[in-house]
Write an enzyme that holds these catalytic residues in place. Structure first.
Site, PDB file in Angstrom:
ATOM      1  N   GLY A 249       0.787  -1.225   0.000  1.00 51.49           N
ATOM      2  CA  GLY A 249       0.000   0.000   0.000  1.00 51.49           C
ATOM      3  C   GLY A 249       0.817   1.270   0.000  1.00 51.49           C
TER       4      GLY A 249
ATOM      5  N   ASP B  46       5.038  -1.978 -13.646  1.00 55.18           N
ATOM      6  CA  ASP B  46       5.542  -2.473 -12.361  1.00 55.18           C
ATOM      7  C   ASP B  46       6.283  -3.798 -12.521  1.00 55.18           C
ATOM      8  OD1 ASP B  46       4.230  -0.283 -11.434  1.00 55.18           O
ATOM      9  OD2 ASP B  46       2.693  -1.377 -10.322  1.00 55.18           O
TER      10      ASP B  46
END
Length: 442
Positions: A137, A187
Site C-alpha cells: 500500500g 511495475d
C-alpha cells in the site's frame, strides 16, 4: 537459486526435510517519472528499491497449493485443493474472493494459473513460502515483486523457458484477470529488469525496454511514504484509467473511426496506434482538447459507444473527468522523454542549470495527477515541503508516484546536502502528521 540443506529454521519448519527447494527474489520499484501514463503508452522511468520479495518453492506430494506469507499477521496460511480451483481466470477470481486469505494469496495463485494455462503445463501441488519486506500500500509495487519472484522460482523449478518479456506479462495478466486490479505492465517490467543505481526506461507500447541509464554520481532519488495507503484496485484509479480511454475513443472518432468499429479494429488500424502518448502536446491542444468534455458514463455510451480498453468498465452514473485524464499521458510522455534526455546530459559542470528544469518536470507531473483526481493532501504536503526547502537545500523536485491517491512521494536530491535535507524533511513530516511512515533511499 537452489536452497542448501542448512537453510534457515523458518524454511526447515515449513518444508519437508528431503524437498528440493528453489528460491527467487525480486525488488519493489519506485516510479521516478511516468506513473499512470503507462497504460496510455508513455515512456516511464523506474528504479528498483532495496526492499524485495523472496519466494521459496518446493514440490508437494498432494494435489494442493500450500501457501504461507511471513508478512501477514492473520489468515497468513492458505491451502488450495487444485481439484476445486477453477482454471478459468474470472471463475478463479470469484472463487478466491470467498476463501480466507484469498485476497493476498490470489497474487501467487494467479501466476500459478497463468503459467499453467499459457505454457500448457501441469505444475501439480506446491509448497510456497513468501517473505517480503516490500511494504504493502505504499505505491512501490509490493504485488509485482511477489508475482515476479514467484514466477522466477516456478520457471526455474520446472525448467520452463520464457522469452523476452513473457514473465512480466504473465505477472501482469495474473494481477489483471485473477486479482482483478487493472494495472499496466510497468511495475512487473521494472521489478524484473531493474538494476541498482540505474533507471530503467520503458516505452509502454506495451513492453519496449530501453537501455538502462546510470544515475549520475551525487544524484539521488528518495522515496518518502505519505502514510496513506495506495491501492491500484481503488475506484479512483479505475475511473481515471477509464476516462483516459474515453478520451482516446473521442479522439479516434474525431480522426475518422466510426464509433461502431472502435472496439473491432487492431492498434495498427486506429489513430496513433491506440496510444494517447503518441499524440504530441501541441497536436492535442490544436486538434482535440476542445472536443473533450467531462460527462457521465451513460452520456458517453450514448454519444460515443465503447472504448478500446478491456480492463476498464464505463459506469453509467459516474461523472468522468475526460479532459484532464486524457491530457495527462500526452503531456507526461513529453515530460518523461525530456527528463530522460536532460539526465543523460547531466554533469558536475551543468547540474545547477539542468536540475531545476528536471525538478520542474516532476512538479508538473505531480500537479497533473491532482487534476486527474489522484492526488492526496498528505502527498501534497510532502511535495509542498520539498518545494519550500528549495534548490539551496539540495532538493530539486518531488512528485507522487505510481497509481497515486496516497502512497509514496519521490524526491530528486543532489549531494550530501540534499540527502540530509530529505532526511530532515522526513523527520519533520512525521512530527507534524504523526504518521508511521517509511523512507526509501536509492
Amino acid at each position: 537459486m537452489k536452497i542448501n540443506s542448512d537453510s534457515s529454521l523458518v524454511l526447515q519448519k515449513f518444508f519437508g526435510n528431503n524437498q528440493t527447494l528453489i528460491q527467487a527474489s525480486s525488488p519493489g520499484r519506485m516510479d521516478v517519472m511516468g506513473g499512470i501514463a503507462d497504460y496510455s503508452g508513455s515512456m516511464v522511468l523506474q528504479m528498483p528499491i532495496k526492499e524485495k520479495a523472496i519466494v521459496t518453492i518446493g514440490i508437494r506430494n498432494y494435489n494442493q497449493l500450500h501457501i504461507k506469507s511471513l508478512d501477514i499477521q492473520t489468515n497468513n496460511e492458505v491451502y488450495i485443493d487444485l481439484d476445486e480451483l477453477p482454471l478459468e481466470y474470472e471463475q478463479a477470481r470469484l472463487y478466491l474472493q470467498n476463501i480466507d486469505g484469498g485476497d493476498w494469496a490470489s497474487y501467487i495463485i494467479g501466476v500459478y494459473l497463468v503459467l499453467s494455462n499459457e505454457k500448457k503445463v501441469n505444475l501439480g501441488g506446491l509448497d510456497i513460502l513468501i517473505d517480503s519486506n516490500v511494504p504493502v500500500g505504499k505505491g512501490v509495487s509490493s504485488s509485482a515483486a511477489i508475482e515476479v519472484a514467484t514466477l522466477k522460482a516456478m520457471t526455474e523449478l520446472f525448467s520452463i523457458n520464457l522469452a523476452a518479456t513473457d514473465l512480466p506479462k504473465f505477472a501482469q495478466k495474473a494481477e489483471n484477470l485473477v486479482v482483478g486490479a487493472p494495472c499496466g505492465l510497468m511495475d512487473q517490467l521494472a521489478s524484473f529488469f531493474g538494476e541498482n543505481n540505474k533507471l530503467l526506461p520503458i516505452l509502454c507500447q506495451p513492453d519496449k525496454i530501453h537501455n538502462l541509464v546510470e544515475i549520475p554520481e551525487n544524484l539521488y532519488f528518495v522515496g518518502i511514504d505519505s502514510g496513506v495507503r495506495h491501492s491500484v484496485g481503488g475506484a479512483s484509479y479505475g475511473e481515471v484509467r477509464t476516462a483516459a480511454f474515453m478520451g482516446y475513443s473521442i479522439i479516434a472518432q474525431k480522426s475518422g473511426i466510426p464509433k461502431e468499429r472502435i472496439q473491432e479494429l487492431s492498434n495498427d488500424e486506429i489513430p496513433f496506434n491506440g496510444f494517447l502518448s503518441n499524440i504530441s502536446p501541441s497536436m492535442f491542444e490544436s486538434n482535440f482538447a476542445r472536443s473533450l468534455n467531462s460527462m457521465y458514463g451513460k452520456d458517453f455510451i450514448h454519444d460515443f459507444g465503447g472504448i478500446t480498453d478491456q480492463l476498464s468498465t464505463i459506469k453509467a452514473d459516474v461523472f468522468y473527468n475526460i479532459n484532464a485524464c486524457t491530457q495527462h499521458p500526452i503531456y507526461e510522455n513529453h515530460r518523461v522523454t525530456t527528463f530522460l534526455e536532460l539526465l543523460k546530459n547531466l554533469s558536475e559542470a551543468n547540474y545547477s542549470a539542468i536540475l531545476p528544469i528536471m525538478g520542474e518536470l516532476m512538479y508538473q507531473s505531480h500537479e497533473s495527477y491532482n487534476k486527474c483526481g489522484l492526488g492526496n493532501e498528505m502527498t501534497d504536503k510532502i511535495v509542498s515541503m520539498a518545494r519550500k526547502k528549495g534548490y539551496d537545500s539540495g532538493i530539486y523536485g518531488a512528485k507522487i508516484t505510481g497509481g497515486g491517491s496516497g502512497g509514496t512521494v519521490c524526491l530528486m536530491v543532489y549531494g550530501e546536502k540534499g540527502l540530509n535535507a530529505s532526511k530532515e524533511l522526513f523527520a519533520n513530516y512525521q512530527k507534524q502528521t504523526n504518521q508511521s511512515s517509511l523512507v526509501f533511499f536509492e
